[in-house]
Scaffold this active site. Structure first.
Site, PDB file in Angstrom:
ATOM      1  N   SER A   1     -19.951  15.485  12.433  1.00 15.55           N
ATOM      2  CA  SER A   1     -19.092  16.446  13.111  1.00 15.55           C
ATOM      3  C   SER A   1     -18.168  15.766  14.108  1.00 15.55           C
ATOM      4  O   SER A   1     -16.963  16.032  14.166  1.00 15.55           O
ATOM      5  CB  SER A   1     -19.992  17.477  13.802  1.00 15.55           C
TER       6      SER A   1
ATOM      7  N   GLY B   1     -25.433  10.739  10.182  1.00 18.54           N
ATOM      8  CA  GLY B   1     -26.171  11.746  10.929  1.00 18.54           C
ATOM      9  C   GLY B   1     -25.363  13.026  11.059  1.00 18.54           C
ATOM     10  O   GLY B   1     -24.137  13.034  10.869  1.00 18.54           O
ATOM     11  N   CYS B   2     -26.050  14.097  11.397  1.00 13.29           N
ATOM     12  CA  CYS B   2     -25.384  15.392  11.478  1.00 13.29           C
ATOM     13  C   CYS B   2     -24.375  15.439  12.630  1.00 13.29           C
ATOM     14  O   CYS B   2     -23.213  15.782  12.435  1.00 13.29           O
ATOM     15  CB  CYS B   2     -26.426  16.512  11.610  1.00 13.29           C
ATOM     16  N   PHE B   3     -24.804  15.048  13.838  1.00 22.51           N
ATOM     17  CA  PHE B   3     -23.869  15.044  14.965  1.00 22.51           C
ATOM     18  C   PHE B   3     -22.705  14.071  14.717  1.00 22.51           C
ATOM     19  O   PHE B   3     -21.543  14.435  14.936  1.00 22.51           O
ATOM     20  CB  PHE B   3     -24.593  14.680  16.268  1.00 22.51           C
TER      21      PHE B   3
END
Lengths: 349, 349, 349, 349
Positions: free
Chosen positions: D157, D152-154
Site C-alpha cells: 500500500s 508485505g501488506c503495508f
C-alpha cells in the site's frame, strides 16, 4: 446512617469483575478495598486494564479468605465455573457476606449442575443457603441475608420477560421458546478462536443449541413460579457487538389477552421497580437503549392470526446481567434502596 | 453453443442492482449492456459507486422499454415496491425476459399484496404469469419461461430450511416459528435514522414484528407445499453487520424423528443442488460462512426434552437472497446449468 | 455552599445534547430544567431517544430566551453551525451563562470563520467575549466568566497532545502533522449516505482533506501558545465505530529530547489536571480506554532514526470532545472543582 | 496453450492460505492440488474452515518437499516468520517454483532481518535469488523466474502510493511519513488478547510504533528506487474491521507541483497496469471500495498552505496485500497476463 461497606472482588480481571469496579466507583456507600486475581496476583490491575490508569492504582491480591476478611465486609465472586464452589465455604466461615456471580450456586440440584456444567457441584447445604438474586422477583428474600447467587445473564433477560405472564396464566407453559442473542463480552476475556475478532466480526452464529447451562436455570425458576415443571426451548446466538442481550420470547396466549393486556400486567407486576421499563404498544426496545445501565426493557406484540405473543426483553449483559444486579443484591442485603449507586443513564449512542 | 445473453438492470444504484453487476462480471454467458436508474440517469454509475471505477464506465440509462429492448434480451428489476408493477407489462410486451427481484409479483393474491405492502397490486394476469423462482424447489417450473418473480431474502432462508420437513410431514405445521436476523444491507441504500451507523452499530433490534411483508410470502409457499393453509410466526431483527441472514426455525417434531433423520431427509431432498449445503450433526452454519456466495447452509438440532427441532438456515441476503438467485433463475430460464457463473467461494474472513 | 445550578440545553436531540443529559444526570450541583429543540418542540424527548424512557419525561421546549431565563441559570448550545451565532446575543442579554458547544465562537477572526464554515460569522464583540474553553490550558481564564466557547472534538485531542511540546520548544513548529481518526458519532445524527451503516461498516475512509474547519481552530491556538504563526497539516478519517478520536501527531524533535523527556514534560505540564493521563514509555492509549469518560490519554515515541516524535492522543469525542468538557467549563465558570460530576470510569469493554 | 499449473499451499489454514484457495478457485489455469498445514495435517481443511464445505473436500497434507513435488509445480508459502527460511532451499532443490508470502525473503540484508524480525535469517544466496514481487514496479524482473518474495501488506500500500513521486522527484525524501491503518485479519488467525473481539471492537489503537518489521522493507525499496538511502516514519494502527489497509502518506512537495500534477504523474506511471486506479481531484478512495479485489486505489491532495501532499492509498490486505498479488506474481512468472483469474469486482457494500 451513611454506613459504608468495604468490598472485595475475586476475579477482578474478568469482564464481570472489571465492570464491578466501574459501577462501584460511583456507589455512595461502597468502597472497593481489595481486587483479587489468582492468575495475576502481584501485578497492578491497571497493567492489564489501562483504562483504570490513575483510577485504581492497587496491586491485585491473591485469593486468601483471612486476608479478604481483614480488608472487606462483602465479597463478590466473578469467577469461572467450579471456583466459587471451592472458595465460598471458607469465605462464609470468615463471616463475609458473599455474592456469587458465577453459576456455581444457581441450580439447586447437584445432579443438574453436574449434567449441564460438567463440574463437581457445591455441597448441598450451600446450594440450599444461596438465595437466587433475581431482584425484581426474589428481592424480598434477599433482604438481610448473607449469601446470594446472582442470576445468569440470559436467565435475567428471559425470566424478567416471562415471569408475570407465567404467574398470571397468560401463556401456555408448554409452548415457551426463547431465542436469545448476546454480545461477545458474555464469552469473557479468554482468548480463543471462538472470540477472535476476524471470526466474529460481520458474522452471526448460533452456539450450544439445546446444551446451554442456562436452560436448567431458566426452567428451575419458571417451574418455581408456575408451581409445576416447565420445559423451554432456549437458543443462544453471538451478535457482532460487545455488550447487550436480547431475548425474543414466543408463547401461545391463553385467555384471549391482547398486547395491551400484557403491557398492563407487566406494568402492574413491576410497579415501583425502577430497573424494569415496560414499553408501550408497537414499541420494542433495542439493546443499545440499555447499554451501560441496569435497565431491563420489555415490549410485546400479540398476533391474533397465530394466537402467539412475542416478547422482547433486553439488558446489558455486564450490568443487569452481572455486575449491576450483583450491586442491586448488595443493596438489598444491606437493607438499602435497591437503586443506590445504580442510576446510570444508558450510554447512547 | 456459447450463447451470450445481453442483460439490462433496472435499479442499478440499489444494493441489489450493484450486486448483480458484481456477480455478472464473471458470468461466462451474460453481458450487462445497460445499467438503468430513473433517479440518477445520465450520471456515470461509478460516480455513486466508486468501487466500479474503470470497471463500469457506462452512463446510467433512464427507464425506457424500447431502448432496453434495443440493448438487451433480459431485464432484471431491482426496484423499490410498486415500481415493477408498472414497468413489467411493457417490458414483457417488448419480448424481454423479465426477472423481478422486487416483491411486486410474489404474492398471488392482489388483496394480500395490498394488505401487507400498502400499495396498488399488479394486474392478476401478471401475478398468475410470474413463476416464483425459489430455485431448489420450483426450478423445474422456471426452465424456459419468460417471467420470474425472485423470492425475498428472508423467505429464501426460511423456506429452504423448512420445505423438506413440511413435505415429509416431519413437523407439526401449527407450531412453526421463524426468528430471523438480517444484516443492514437488506434495508437498502436509502438514508434514514433507521439505517444510521451510530444508531445501529453496537445495537441489536427487532422490527416490524408480526407486520413484515415476507410473512404472507412464506405462508403462501408453505401452504402450497403442504397442501393446506399454514400460518407462521415470523420475527425480523437487525444485526450490526452488513450482509447475511440467519433464520432460526422452531417446530414440534412429528414421528419421533431425530437430528440424523432431518439431516438425511434434507440431504436427499437437495441432492444435486449445489447451493444448499446440509451440515453434519452438532454443526451449525454461521452467516460469514456463506458471505459473498450463493450458498444456503442448514443445520439441525432435535431436542428430546421438548420434542422440538431447531433449524438454522443462513444465506448472504444480497446473493442467494437477491442477485445470486436471480442469476440462478436466469440460468434456468435459459436452460443452462443453474450454477453457471455462480461458483463463488465464500469470502472468509 | 451546595449551590445548585439550573441548566437548559438547546439542541437536546443531537448527540452532543443527549450526552449532556446523560452526564448531568449524576452531577451533584446541576439540574437540567429545560431540554430544547426547535425541530421537535412539543414532543417528549424520550420519543426520539427511548433510552431516556422514565428518566426524562419532559417535553421538548422551543427556543425562547425569556422562557429559558425563567427556567435556567445556564444554557448549553449543542447546535449545528450558524445557529448559536443568532441565539447567543439574546441569551447573554437575559443574563444567562452561556456555553457554546457549536463551532460558532471559536475562531476569533470573522473572515476565517467565513472561509472555513461558509456561514455568516458572529459579531466581533461576541467572538472577543467568548473564552476558548480548553480546560487544561485556558481553565484559569474561564473561572467566573459568563460565556465560554467549547473546543472542537479534534482540536481538543490534537491540542492537548501538542501544547506542552510547543510551549517548551521540544518540536520544530514547521513540521507538525496531525493524522486524526474519529468514530461516526462525530458526524451527528442527521441521516445521509455519508452516515449510512452499510457504507461505513467494514470501511475506513478519509474526508475533507485539507478542508476541515478544525484546521484554523488548531492553528489559532497553537499560534497563540507559540507566540508565532503555526501552520499544520491535519487529516480526518472515519473509523467504523461510534465513539472515540485518536490523533496521531508527528513532528521533528528539537534539542535532542527522547521519549522519557516528553513524558516528564507532559506530566509536569498536566500535574493536578485529573483528566489528562500521560502514559509510560512504550505504552500507547487506545480509544476504548477513555470511552464514556472525560479523559484524554497521551503516549509518546521518539524515533532516533528519523528524529521525529510520534504522539498518540485519544478522547471520547462526545465527552472530553464535547459534553464532558462543556461541564468541566461550567464547573470552572462556577468556581467549583473542575472534576465535579465527571468522575466516570471509562466503560471497558 | 491452455497450460494448467498445479499449485500447493503451505500454511493453508492461515488467512493468507485460505484466501489463496478462494481466489485460485476461479483461476482458469491453476489447480490447487495440495493444501498443506503442519499443525493440522490429516484433518479435512473444511473442518477448520466450514465455509469450504463441499468446495474443498481434501485432507491437509504435512510439509514434505518430495510429496509436494509429486503433486505440484508451484508452491505458495503463507507461513509465520522463520518457517519459509527453512523450507525453501529444499523446495527449490526439488525444482518447484516458489512464491514466499511470508516476510522471510524480503530484506536483502541478513542483519536487518535479525534486527527487525528477531529470527535467524535465510542464507544470503536465497535472499539474493528472491525477486521482490511488487508487481507494478518490479513485474518485469519477475517474468520467467522461479522464486518470488511477495511484498508485505503495508509496504504494498505505501510503496504503490509513493514510488512514482519518489522516482519523479516530486517530494522531499527526508519528509516522508506514512500513517497506516489495517483491518484485524492482518494479525492472522492466532487467538490472543490482541485479537480478542471485545478488546478490538469499538476501539482504535496504535501498535509497534517505530518498531514494525515493515519499516526496513519500505525503506529498502524506496532507497532502491531513489538511488539513495531513504528513511521514513511509519506508524501502524488497528481498525475495528476485518479487511482493508489505508496508508495516509505525507511529504513536502518539491517543484511546485499541484494535485493535478500528481494525478497525471501516477496515471502515466501506472498506465496499462489494471490493478492501480488513480482517483480524480477531490476524490479519495476508501478501503471498502477495494474489498475482496486486487485493486490498489490512490488519491491526492496538495495543500498550498503547508506545501505538503497527502496521498491516500488503499488495498485489501489479504488480496493485493497477500494472496492476490502472489497470484499476480505467478501469472508473471508463467508469462501470462498479470490479471489472469484476478478480475474480481470489489464486494460492495
Amino acid at each position: 446512617m451513611n454506613q459504608t461497606v468495604k468490598a472485595a472482588i475475586i476475579g477482578s480481571t474478568g469482564y464481570g469483575g472489571v465492570e464491578l469496579i466501574r459501577l462501584l466507583a460511583s456507589h455512595p456507600q461502597v468502597e472497593v478495598t481489595s481486587v483479587i486475581s489468582s492468575s495475576t496476583a502481584g501485578a497492578p490491575i491497571a497493567e492489564g486494564y489501562p483504562h483504570l490508569t490513575e483510577i485504581r492504582t492497587d496491586i491485585l491480591d491473591d485469593v486468601d479468605p483471612a486476608l479478604i476478611r481483614s480488608k472487606a465486609d462483602v465479597v463478590f465472586l466473578a469467577t469461572p465455573p467450579g471456583i466459587a464452589t471451592k472458595l465460598i465455604p471458607s469465605l462464609l466461615a470468615e463471616g463475609l457476606k458473599v455474592i456469587d456471580i458465577s453459576g456455581d450456586h444457581r441450580l439447586k440440584s447437584r445432579s443438574e449442575y453436574e449434567t449441564w456444567y460438567k463440574k463437581e457441584p457445591a455441597e448441598q447445604q450451600y446450594l440450599d443457603q444461596a438465595v437466587y438474586g433475581l431482584s425484581e422477583v426474589y428481592g424480598e428474600s434477599v433482604r438481610g441475608i448473607d449469601f446470594v447467587s446472582n442470576p445468569g445473564c440470559f436467565p435475567t433477560s428471559a425470566l424478567l420477560g416471562l415471569i408475570p405472564a407465567v404467574k398470571a396464566g397468560f401463556i401456555d407453559l408448554s409452548t415457551i421458546i426463547i431465542d436469545a442473542k448476546s454480545g461477545v463480552s458474555g464469552a469473557g476475556r479468554g482468548a480463543s478462536l471462538g472470540t477472535h475478532y476476524s471470526e466474529l466480526n460481520e458474522n452471526f452464529k448460533a452456539y450450544k443449541i439445546n446444551k446451554h447451562q442456562h436452560i436448567p436455570e431458566i426452567e428451575q425458576v419458571l417451574s418455581d413460579v408456575a408451581g409445576q415443571k416447565v420445559l423451554t426451548t432456549f437458543t443462544t446466538h453471538l451478535v457482532p457487538m460487545t455488550r447487550g442481550i436480547m431475548s425474543t420470547i414466543y408463547a401461545t396466549v391463553q385467555g384471549g389477552h391482547g398486547t395491551e393486556d400484557f403491557i398492563s400486567l407487566y406494568r402492574n407486576y413491576y410497579e415501583g421497580r425502577k430497573f424494569v421499563r415496560v414499553r408501550g404498544n408497537g414499541i420494542w426496545p433495542s439493546t443499545k437503549e440499555v447499554s451501560g445501565s441496569n435497565y431491563c426493557d420489555i415490549g410485546f406484540s400479540v398476533d391474533e392470526r397465530t394466537g402467539r405473543v412475542t416478547i422482547i426483553s433486553v439488558i446489558d449483559n455486564l450490568v443487569k446481567g452481572a455486575a449491576g444486579q450483583a450491586i442491586q443484591n448488595l443493596n438489598l442485603m444491606m437493607g438499602w434502596d435497591e437503586t443506590l449507586g445504580l442510576n446510570f443513564v444508558p450510554m447512547y449512542p
